[in-house]
Design an enzyme around this catalytic site. Structure first.
Site, PDB file in Angstrom:
ATOM      1  N   ARG A 961      70.302  67.079  31.166  1.00 46.77           N
ATOM      2  CA  ARG A 961      69.184  67.810  31.758  1.00 46.77           C
ATOM      3  C   ARG A 961      69.682  68.519  33.014  1.00 46.77           C
ATOM      4  NH1 ARG A 961      64.705  63.775  32.710  1.00 46.77           N
ATOM      5  NH2 ARG A 961      64.397  63.735  30.478  1.00 46.77           N
ATOM      6  N   ARG A1030      63.343  63.814  41.141  1.00 54.26           N
ATOM      7  CA  ARG A1030      63.665  64.623  39.962  1.00 54.26           C
ATOM      8  C   ARG A1030      63.492  66.113  40.251  1.00 54.26           C
ATOM      9  NH1 ARG A1030      63.173  61.563  35.230  1.00 54.26           N
ATOM     10  NH2 ARG A1030      63.946  59.479  35.635  1.00 54.26           N
ATOM     11  N   LYS A1095      61.764  56.546  39.340  1.00 48.61           N
ATOM     12  CA  LYS A1095      61.841  57.993  39.537  1.00 48.61           C
ATOM     13  C   LYS A1095      60.767  58.486  40.507  1.00 48.61           C
ATOM     14  CE  LYS A1095      59.403  58.454  35.155  1.00 48.61           C
ATOM     15  NZ  LYS A1095      59.618  58.789  33.769  1.00 48.61           N
ATOM     16  N   LYS A1097      58.649  62.143  41.481  1.00 49.42           N
ATOM     17  CA  LYS A1097      58.435  63.514  40.997  1.00 49.42           C
ATOM     18  C   LYS A1097      57.601  64.327  41.983  1.00 49.42           C
ATOM     19  CE  LYS A1097      58.815  62.438  36.100  1.00 49.42           C
ATOM     20  NZ  LYS A1097      58.142  62.417  34.799  1.00 49.42           N
ATOM     21  N   CYS A1316      56.078  66.107  23.680  1.00 46.34           N
ATOM     22  CA  CYS A1316      57.406  65.728  24.180  1.00 46.34           C
ATOM     23  C   CYS A1316      58.394  65.744  23.021  1.00 46.34           C
ATOM     24  CB  CYS A1316      57.355  64.336  24.791  1.00 46.34           C
ATOM     25  SG  CYS A1316      57.213  63.058  23.538  1.00 46.34           S
ATOM     26  N   CYS A1322      64.960  60.869  21.229  1.00 53.21           N
ATOM     27  CA  CYS A1322      64.538  59.994  22.323  1.00 53.21           C
ATOM     28  C   CYS A1322      64.536  58.537  21.875  1.00 53.21           C
ATOM     29  CB  CYS A1322      63.150  60.396  22.807  1.00 53.21           C
ATOM     30  SG  CYS A1322      62.607  59.247  24.074  1.00 53.21           S
ATOM     31  N   CYS A1361      55.606  58.149  22.870  1.00 51.85           N
ATOM     32  CA  CYS A1361      55.478  56.800  23.417  1.00 51.85           C
ATOM     33  C   CYS A1361      54.633  56.894  24.679  1.00 51.85           C
ATOM     34  CB  CYS A1361      56.866  56.211  23.713  1.00 51.85           C
ATOM     35  SG  CYS A1361      57.528  56.679  25.312  1.00 51.85           S
ATOM     36  N   CYS A1365      55.798  61.826  28.842  1.00 51.08           N
ATOM     37  CA  CYS A1365      56.537  62.987  29.361  1.00 51.08           C
ATOM     38  C   CYS A1365      55.757  64.296  29.270  1.00 51.08           C
ATOM     39  CB  CYS A1365      57.866  63.127  28.615  1.00 51.08           C
ATOM     40  SG  CYS A1365      58.934  61.749  28.920  1.00 51.08           S
TER      41      CYS A1365
HETATM   42  S1  SF4 Z   1      57.085  60.473  26.060  1.00 49.77           S
HETATM   43 FE1  SF4 Z   1      58.269  58.798  25.261  1.00 49.77          FE
HETATM   44  S2  SF4 Z   1      58.898  59.551  23.270  1.00 49.77           S
HETATM   45 FE2  SF4 Z   1      58.272  61.321  24.396  1.00 49.77          FE
HETATM   46  S3  SF4 Z   1      60.171  62.096  25.292  1.00 49.77           S
HETATM   47 FE3  SF4 Z   1      59.158  60.803  26.816  1.00 49.77          FE
HETATM   48  S4  SF4 Z   1      60.086  58.819  26.572  1.00 49.77           S
HETATM   49 FE4  SF4 Z   1      60.552  59.982  24.699  1.00 49.77          FE
END
Ligand code: SF4
Ligand SMILES: Cc1cc2nc3c(=O)[nH]c(=O)nc-3n(C[C@H](O)[C@H](O)[C@H](O)COP(=O)(O)O)c2cc1C
Length: 1460
Positions: A961, A1030, A1095, A1097, A1316, A1322, A1361, A1365
């Site tokens: 990244r 970040r 982290k 932000k 995401c 991931c 998940c 993100c």
């Molecule tokens: S929300 Fe969870 S699944 Fe989606 S990119 Fe972030 S860590 Fe990975």
């Protein structure tokens, strides 16, 4: 045209994948040339895969089942059919046609009939053509397997009118013509069908040619009142419908039975085979059968008029090995359903070569049956009775080059255990690996018996001294090739003269085993292909002293990417991973000496040896020069490296791996990168932080080390206590932590302990274990975690079959789960299912429980620890160590805090790890540290299981990244990013929700170059991930150029101010050495050596657009503009954050609180002080509770604020009024105050790639080449091409249009959606996101369109998940992955990110989502107030309660009926 060409053409045109089984050598591939001819004329390009003779076509077909239609072509032969029959049941519900050409005997192919729903037979070229079409249609529409057997006719002997390609494709792909199993045919066609096809024989009037049969495709009426089996009837109807469609296309009759002959017969002959009776006999008619499955009794009876007294069933099955033939059985059982008086006698008959059947012969048969009232067995036409003698397979002459060396090297000692010469005596299976291994094992056993017999004889004292000396010498020299033989001869001579005692007789009976033998099994594509596929595993696992030579004949220039599983050189990697196996990769046309060396070493090695020998030739006519060229290509390109791996060298401290190909040595890096197999080729080095090692990637190594560890532990332990094996299965690490804790505590009590994942243990090894503690968590929906699935599978299978396999085992199970993970009452059985199942299965297998099943529940007061603490003491008690006092402190578990502290300012052992070629991964602790450098280790989760099953480590690759404050980059930087994705990554890149670029798929060897390239264009990756500040994001406000410039500069200054100061980044990635020999010590003025607890932000928003979702950040700045349009300062927000853990109510999302106002100059210091307050007050003991949001809720907002102000030395000013109205991007063209132009384009979920019709990656590259302004990334993952001077507008517009990048005609829903990355890269993803959201949007936007909401923005977000993100917790509708295909559904978020949403349903799948949203959106369209947004409306309409603060997030969750 021959039937074969006609079928090949249809198969080619109809299929997406075409698998052709090659015939045995030296025959030419029959289907290949028709395929080539049709490919020259056709625009279709199916994926064509050839399977060598003896290969397992079913395995290839199984891999191809994703195709809309797969066709398989082969000549009928017993070996291919036998392999198919075993696996065909698995393929029965895949769209698959097996076109099998038959010469003159249906015996083999008929075996397939019982395992597929449809079996069609064609006897003429025309029929073969039409049935091939019918079969393809049927397979495609019914998604089923169809066997189409057809007699191979010679070119010119038979003609077929072909359907044009266009008509074939229209017929096959026309949706309207799809078969649906119902009789939906029109009468017009029906009439036509009967008119044409009522009868094909034409010689006699016949029974039903004139009838108005219901479906018109069948020559037979089912007039009898017989009940057909429901399933068969349904299948038959689908056949009828497909046949009618085919008829419409080809204008020829397609019928299951064809009748010819007398219209009022007394005798009827059913024919299954190719027979053309020229006879016209009064009272006799014929039924040609072309549909053998499904065969309805009613149809059979319909073909037998009541006038018939005798039925003869003739079948062309000369080598049928069962008593009754298939059609005969069908006819007999159908006839049984008639009443006795009208029941004809049914005779069976084998049909031979029908061309020789004369009328006289036929009459003789008829006479014979007329004289008999009981069923007869008949024969018509010449047949070769009895079995065809076994043919010794042809060994292609090129292969002799290897076998000759073997013969030359080992002479009389050579024993080829699967030699084709054994076939005449032992049968066809003599070349199979199972047979050969059995033979080897038998011979080795016999030799062991000989040794025992000799030793017994030596001890008996009944032999003279000369014999005694000879026998003793033999015992010592039994492995010496020359002496064992000569001694054996002398011993035999003497024994024959000696007193024939029992002992002497025993030795004499085994005398053939005196000489030491070199045992070889050869795997050849031509005659024993299966050794190279399935058989090898058995050979290696047998541990026998046997040498396996596998020939790979696939030329380099034809290496088959369509069927990559045929890469035999991977076998070497597989074998090396296995441990004690000698492995060599050789090529006789590259290095003769190396071949000799490898063969000799293999012979000497005491255990299995595998030699992969390259011999690229297409057919026997290829000259040696051709093989030489291909070999050179393959070896030079690194496709076929030459090497030897001798594990016995390890014992003497030598390097076991020798690379023999010079050219490859030079190219090795490139080759290994490409293949990503670096890790396997070189011996593994022990990693530094071994105590941290136990993740998935280490599984392979663990298996190898487990045994050694066991014996080491045995040595160390003096206590009498039994050894304890702890096996765990864990997806997220909880069960792993518990297992490690248990292991530490067991060792502290003096127990010898072995700890590993469940999958490192085979069922066989489990039988040897005494005390095993299993700890398994629950994944998916009641499923075991990934690293336990193999053992679970094996235990389940064994429990289904056997009862006391594990009778020696004493076991204890701790299941770990969450009773609320699947909260619906119907899902309660998922709770802790693997643990419960395992406990029950082990009992079933005879194991004895030494502690009761323990169940730990995340919902318990102390989380999963509660259940564990109850369970653990039982173990100590059962093992007799409960009274042992543990005085020493248990080793503390290693946490990220330890890793950071010990890392020497983020160095760890990253440098060493990068140089370690034994694995594609970094050590787990380094994996934590590289995050601070913007690098995340991942593996391709789509293929994780597959690789684990193959015993290779996961396909590790890294995500990089970039740190790019404010998301602004120059065209030059864009071009470099684009180039990095191509050269080092997966070829695509992604705009992230933090306004930066992210690459996936960068393998370890490319990391450094990729990072250097990024730095070369003045970007970097430092602190893009990890427990630091970040990437700082800021609004992309196209119209306010001046303001943007100020805000952007502010973002850059905050980022710079908070960036880590460690020099490790430059040292590791940019090769910059520390000044004066490390004299300069690193110092982190802001972070200290522990960095932050989690982290951090920061976002900067410019009202009225909240595109950055400022409230979702730990720290936010909301720009305040003065009356002159100048930046006056910022309102400051703190405490936003998204991440949650499913089921853990201590975790929740939170929106930030405004705490005051600051000037632009104060901003970066405020950022610093907020960060430091968090650094010193954040929770370092629990990462799940460490973000600023929790610190604030724990300390109280006021205390947190005053702590910040104390550090600042002044108080913040009161906040100023400001308001947002949206958080979606402003798409399209706009012009800034400075007259420059900006275009905001829509990039679905930020993925920059080339897709058909949407070549955005190429288009943006072209724009970057000419663009003079900048690119600005948005946090919604879209892109602005900004600062375009007016004179450049036409050029840019032209490119935008050329690459279709100016298309903004998407629905409001799509334009406001975001997802995401999730699968496949991931590591935390539980469900699909980026790949699935667009599909869901397709469906939801239809609902919106139907209700007139096409252009209304509804903010819908998805993540794989709960980490969040894509900021799902502030979306109006959100979906958060729980397991594949299952999501948490949330509603009620504020349209501009001002309010959290709330859990509406805890588990939804797509149908449920659509069922929920449809009525909801309908109501919204009707009931909303003017300008009312969806999130607000769902609250007003009573679907969900409003979330007022993070802590209240769970309050009243669950939707309308649950809190009403
Ligand atoms: S929300 Fe969870 S699944 Fe989606 S990119 Fe972030 S860590 Fe990975
Ligand atoms: C994707 C996922 C699915 C889960 N499914 C279940 C389940 O079906 N039944 C259950 O009891 N627990 C379930 N859980 C809860 C976990 O088993 C529990 O949190 C456990 O402590 C996790 O252990 P691990 O980190 O070792 O995998 C699930 C957890 C996750 C993340």
């Amino acid at each position: 045209m021959s039937s074969l060409s006609a079928v090949a053409r249809i198969a080619y045109l109809a299929s997406e994948t075409l698998v052709d089984s090659l015939p045995p050598l030296p025959s030419n591939p029959e289907f290949a040339s028709p395929f080539t001819s049709v490919s020259q004329l056709s625009r279709r390009r199916p994926n064509l895969i050839s399977v060598p003779y003896g290969g397992d076509p079913a395995a290839t077909l199984l891999r191809a089942t994703g195709s809309a239609l797969t066709s398989f072509t082969t000549l009928s032969n017993s070996q291919t059919i036998a392999r198919l029959v075993l696996r065909l049941a698995e393929l029965a519900s895949s769209p698959l046609v097996l076109h099998i050409a038959v010469l003159n005997d249906l015996s083999d192919v008929l075996i397939l009939r019982t395992v597929v729903p449809y079996f069609l037979l064609s006897t003429t070229a025309q029929q073969a053509h039409d049935n091939a079409l019918l079969a393809s249609k049927l397979a495609r529409s019914q998604k089923t397997a169809v066997v189409h057997a057809f007699f191979s006719t010679k070119e010119g002997s038979d003609t077929a009118t072909e359907l044009s390609e266009e008509n074939v494709l229209n017929f096959l792909f026309d949706e309207k013509g799809l078969v649906n199993g119902s009789n939906d045919h029109t009468n017009g066609v029906n009439g036509h069908a009967n008119g044409v096809n009522g009868h094909s024989g034409g010689t006699n009037g016949h029974t039903n040619g004139v009838n108005g049969h219901t479906n018109g495709t069948n020559g037979i009426d089912s007039s009898e009142d017989v009940e057909d089996d429901g399933v068969a009837l349904q299948l038959f109807r689908a056949y009828e419908a497909a046949a009618l469609n085919t008829l419409k296309a080809v204008r020829r009759p397609i019928r299951p039975f064809t009748l010819t002959g007398s219209s009022e017969p007394t005798t009827i002959i059913f024919i299954l085979g190719k027979a053309s009776f020229e006879a016209s006999v009064e009272g006799l008619s014929f039924v040609d059968v072309s549909l053998l499955s499904p065969l309805l009794p009613s149809r059979i009876l319909g073909a037998i008029p009541s006038t018939v007294t005798s039925v003869i069933v003739l079948e062309q099955v000369q080598n049928w090995s069962l008593k009754w033939t298939p059609l005969y059985l069908e006819v007999v059982s159908a006839v049984q359903q008639r009443n006795h008086a009208t029941r004809p006698t049914v005779h069976s008959g084998v049909l031979g070569d029908s061309t020789q059947i004369t009328q006289v012969e036929l009459l003789k048969v008829l006479q014979k049956i007329s004289q008999s009232t009981s069923p007869l067995r008949l024969r018509l036409g010449s047949t070769n009775e009895g079995k065809v003698p076994f043919q010794v397979p042809h060994i292609p002459k090129h292969e002799l080059s290897y076998t000759k060396i073997l013969a030359h090297l080992f002479r009389e000692r050579l024993d080829i255990s699967n030699s084709p010469n054994l076939i005449p005596a032992q049968g066809e299976l003599a070349t199979s690996p199972e047979f050969a291994l059995g033979r080897v094992r038998g011979q080795i056993d016999e030799r062991t018996k000989l040794l025992t017999a000799v030793q017994d004889l030596l001890q008996s004292g009944n032999i003279n001294s000369e014999l005694h000396t000879l026998l003793s010498k033999w015992v010592l020299a039994k492995d010496d090739d020359i002496r064992s033989r000569s001694l054996g001869q002398q011993i035999t001579q003497k024994l024959e003269l000696a007193n024939p005692s029992v002992g002497v007789q025993r030795v004499l009976a085994l005398r053939s085993h005196f000489p030491s033998v070199s045992r070889w099994i050869i795997g050849s594509d031509a005659w024993s292909y299966d050794l190279g596929s399935s058989g090898l595993h058995h050979a290696i696992a047998s541990g026998l002293n046997v040498n396996i030579l596998i020939l790979d004949t696939l030329p380099y220039s034809q290496r088959n990417s369509a069927d990559p599983t045929r890469r035999k050189h991977d076998i070497g990697l597989y074998a090396m991973n296995h441990g004690d196996v000698y492995v060599a990769s050789v090529a006789i046309y590259s290095s003769y000496a190396q071949v000799l060396q490898a063969l000799i070493e293999a012979d000497k090695f005491n255990g299995p040896s595998v030699i992969l020998a390259y011999l690229p030739y297409e057919n026997e006519d290829v000259p040696a020069l051709g093989i030489l060229k291909e070999t050179k290509l393959a070896v030079d390109a690194g496709y076929w490296p030459l090497y030897r791996w001798d594990p016995s060298k390890e014992l003497s401290g030598e390097e076991p791996f020798t690379l023999d190909s010079d050219a490859v040595k030079n190219d090795l890096q490139a080759f290994l990168d490409r293949q990503n197999h670096l890790s396997q080729l070189v011996r593994s080095k022990p990693q530094l932080a071994t105590e941290l090692v136990s993740s998935l990637g280490e599984t392979v190594k663990e298996i190898r080390k487990k045994k050694a560890l066991h014996s080491y532990n045995d040595l160390l332990t003096n206590l009498d206590a039994p050894p304890l094996t702890i096996l765990y299965a864990s997806d997220g690490g909880n069960a792993e932590k518990v297992a490690k804790r248990l292991s530490n505590r067991a060792q502290a009590r003096g127990l010898s302990t072995t700890l590993s994942t469940m999958d490192t243990m085979s069922l066989e090894s489990l039988r040897q274990e005494e005390f095993v503690a299993f700890i398994t968590s629950t994944a998916g929906q009641g499923e075991p975690p990934q690293n336990g699935r193999q053992l679970f599978k094996a235990i389940n299978a064994a429990a289904a079959n056997e009862s006391d396999l594990l009778s020696n085992l004493r076991y204890a199970v701790l299941g770990m789960g969450d009773s609320h993970y699947w909260p619906r009452p119907e899902d309660t059985h998922y709770y802790n299912k693997p643990g419960k199942d395992l406990d029950a299965r082990l009992e079933k297998l005879g194991g004895t429980r030494f502690a009761a099943l323990g169940l730990s529940d995340d919902q318990d007061a102390d989380g999963y620890q509660t259940g564990y603490k109850v369970w653990e003491p039982q173990l100590w008690k059962a093992l007799g160590v409960d009274s042992i006092e543990v005085t020493e402190a248990e080793p503390e578990p290693i946490t990220n805090e330890h890793i950071k502290a010990a890392s020497n300012y983020l160095r760890g052992t990253i440098l060493e790890g990068l140089e370690d070629n034994s694995t594609g991964s970094l050590a787990p602790s380094d994996g934590q540290l590289t995050k601070f450098h913007g690098i995340y280790q991942q593996d391709d989760r789509d293929i994780r299981d597959e690789r684990l099953a193959q015993g290779v480590e996961p396909a590790f690759a890294f995500m990089i990244r970039v740190r790019m404050p404010g998301g602004v980059c120059t065209p030059e930087q864009w071009l470099t990013i684009n180039q990095i994705a191509d050269e080092h990554g997966s070829g695509t890149f992604k705009i992230t929700t933090r306004q930066t670029f992210q690459f996936h798929g960068v393998i370890k060897r490319h990391l450094k170059s990729a990072i250097q390239d990024i730095n070369r264009v003045l970007l970097d990756t430092l602190a893009a991930c990890g427990d630091v500040n970040r990437n700082v994001v800021c609004s992309s406000i196209p119209t306010m150029s001046k303001l943007h410039a100020q805000v952007y500069q502010f973002a850059v200054s905050v980022s710079q101010h908070l960036v880590p100061r460690t020099t490790a980044y430059h040292e590791i990635w940019l090769d910059k050495k520390l000044v004066a020999g490390e004299a300069l010590k690193d110092h982190e003025p802001l972070y200290g050596e522990f960095y932050l607890p989690r982290k951090f932000k920061v976002a900067i928003a410019v009202p009225p657009t909240n595109d950055v979702d400022v409230f979702a950040n730990d720290l936010g700045f909301i720009a305040i503009v003065d009356g002159n349009g100048e930046l006056a300062g910022f309102n400051v927000t703190v405490g936003g954050g998204m991440g949650v853990t499913h089921g853990d109510k201590k975790t929740y999302p939170r929106t930030g609180d405004i705490i005051g106002f600051c000037t632009p100059e104060q901003g970066k210091y405020i950022a610093e002080k907020v960060m430091l307050t968090q650094r010193d007050n954040g929770n370092r003991a629990d990462r799940k509770n460490a973000r600023v949001k929790y610190t604030i809720d724990r300390m109280g907002l006021d205390v947190f604020k005053s702590e910040v102000e104390k550090r600042l030395g002044y108080q913040l000013q009161p906040a100023k009024p400001s308001a947002f109205d949206r958080n979606v991007d402003d798409y399209g063209w706009s012009t800034g105050e400075d007259g420059r132009h900006h275009f905001t384009m829509f990039i679905e979920n930020g993925r920059i790639q080339d897709e058909s019709g949407k070549e955005f990656k190429s288009g943006l590259r072209e724009i970057a080449k000419i663009h003079k302004g900048a690119f600005r990334l948005t946090t919604n993952q879209h892109l602005l091409i900004s600062d375009i001077p007016t004179e450049d507008l036409p050029k840019i517009k032209n490119l935008l249009s050329k690459y279709k990048m100016d298309n903004l005609s998407h629905s409001g829903l799509r334009l406001s959606s975001s997802a995401c990355v999730a699968f496949p890269t991931c590591g935390l993803a539980m469900a699909e996101s980026e790949r699935y959201l667009p599909i869901l949007v397709d469906k939801v936007e239809k609902i919106c369109e139907e209700n007139g909401l096409r252009n209304d923005a509804i903010v819908m977000r998805m993540t794989g998940c709960p980490n969040g993100c894509a900021r799902p917790y502030v979306a109006e509708i959100a979906f958060i992955g729980k397991a594949p295909g299952v999501y948490l559904m949330l509603l009620g978020g504020g349209y501009y990110g001002q309010r959290l949403n709330k859990i509406y349903r805890e588990t939804v799948t797509e149908p449920e989502i659509l069922d929920i949203l449809k009525p909801m959106i309908e109501r919204y369209a009707l009931e909303r107030n003017d300008g009312e947004h969806f999130g607000d409306w769902t609250i007003r309409a009573g679907y969900i309660a409003a979330t007022t603060s993070g802590k209240e997030w769970y309050h009243r969750m669950g939707g309308e009926e649950q809190f009403a």
